[in-house]
Design an enzyme around this catalytic site. Structure first.
Site, PDB file in Angstrom:
ATOM      1  N   CYS A  51       0.785  -1.248   0.000  1.00 36.75           N
ATOM      2  CA  CYS A  51       0.000   0.000   0.000  1.00 36.75           C
ATOM      3  C   CYS A  51       0.815   1.295   0.000  1.00 36.75           C
ATOM      4  O   CYS A  51       0.221   2.366  -0.007  1.00 36.75           O
ATOM      5  CB  CYS A  51      -1.003   0.048   1.159  1.00 36.75           C
ATOM      6  SG  CYS A  51      -2.256  -1.213   1.083  1.00 36.75           S
ATOM      7  N   ASP A  52       2.137   1.246   0.027  1.00 33.99           N
ATOM      8  CA  ASP A  52       2.916   2.488   0.015  1.00 33.99           C
ATOM      9  C   ASP A  52       4.292   2.263  -0.606  1.00 33.99           C
ATOM     10  O   ASP A  52       5.311   2.697  -0.061  1.00 33.99           O
ATOM     11  CB  ASP A  52       3.042   3.052   1.425  1.00 33.99           C
ATOM     12  CG  ASP A  52       3.413   4.539   1.432  1.00 33.99           C
ATOM     13  OD1 ASP A  52       3.203   5.219   0.402  1.00 33.99           O
ATOM     14  OD2 ASP A  52       3.918   5.015   2.467  1.00 33.99           O
TER      15      ASP A  52
END
Length: 193
Positions: A51-52
């Site tokens: 997610c990042d």
């Protein structure tokens, strides 16, 4: 990690006198990150979505082997996902690297990490961050890269990559073959991104 993070190597200030990464080093890092994502998505007991994914979350060890770090936003994927399900939690990840569908409230997925990986590849090839000042009014890193394929790639690649191997006096023989191979490699990297 001893060699810091990828962001430091791609975007250091001139005053830092940080050595630059060669194309071969960038490709090796890209493969390491791809292998890390494959492990998270397909080889953990429960699939994990990072997610990042971005250069500052790619850590480099003594041998310049890349490791995916900072799992603060990571999520375990349930075994059965409802593709129509959405979330009002908001954007997950960093602007420029997060998948556009996350801004529309879509649930996290492996596809979001794959999108971020593509942005990472484009940034490694071009030296441009997805939030660079030239990307305004709908123009983005994807459009920037797409417009150069396949014949104008040398116009958009990180100039540092073009400075490698400039020791030869002529453009024939092995030096030209190396340059052709480099251009083909950059075209492939940008196509994947």
């Amino acid at each position: 990690m001893p060699n810091g993070n990828l962001n430091k190597w791609l975007h250091s200030d001139v005053a830092d006198e940080q050595p630059s990464l060669s194309l071969l080093q960038r490709l090796s890092i890209a493969i390491d990150v791809g292998n890390g994502l494959d492990h998270l998505h397909h080889h953990c007991q429960k699939p994990i979505v990072h997610c990042d994914l971005k250069p500052s979350n790619i850590l480099l060890d003594n041998d310049m082997v890349a490791h995916v770090g900072d799992f603060g936003l990571a999520k375990f994927l349930p075994h059965l996902m409802n593709p129509t399900q959405s979330s009002s939690i908001g954007v997950r990840g960093t602007i420029g690297y997060a998948a556009p569908e996350y801004g529309l409230g879509s649930e996290v997925s492996m596809n979001g990490d794959v999108y971020s990986y593509g942005i990472l590849l484009l940034e490694m090839a071009t030296g441009k961050e997805p939030t660079d000042d030239i990307f305004v009014e709908g123009f983005n890193l994807h459009n920037f890269a797409r417009m150069a394929l396949p014949n104008r790639v040398l116009e958009i690649v990180d100039p540092i990559l073009l400075q490698e191997d400039e020791g030869g006096n002529n453009n024939e023989g092995p030096t030209q073959a190396r340059n052709d191979c480099k251009v083909e490699c950059l075209i492939c990297m940008i196509k994947v991104g």
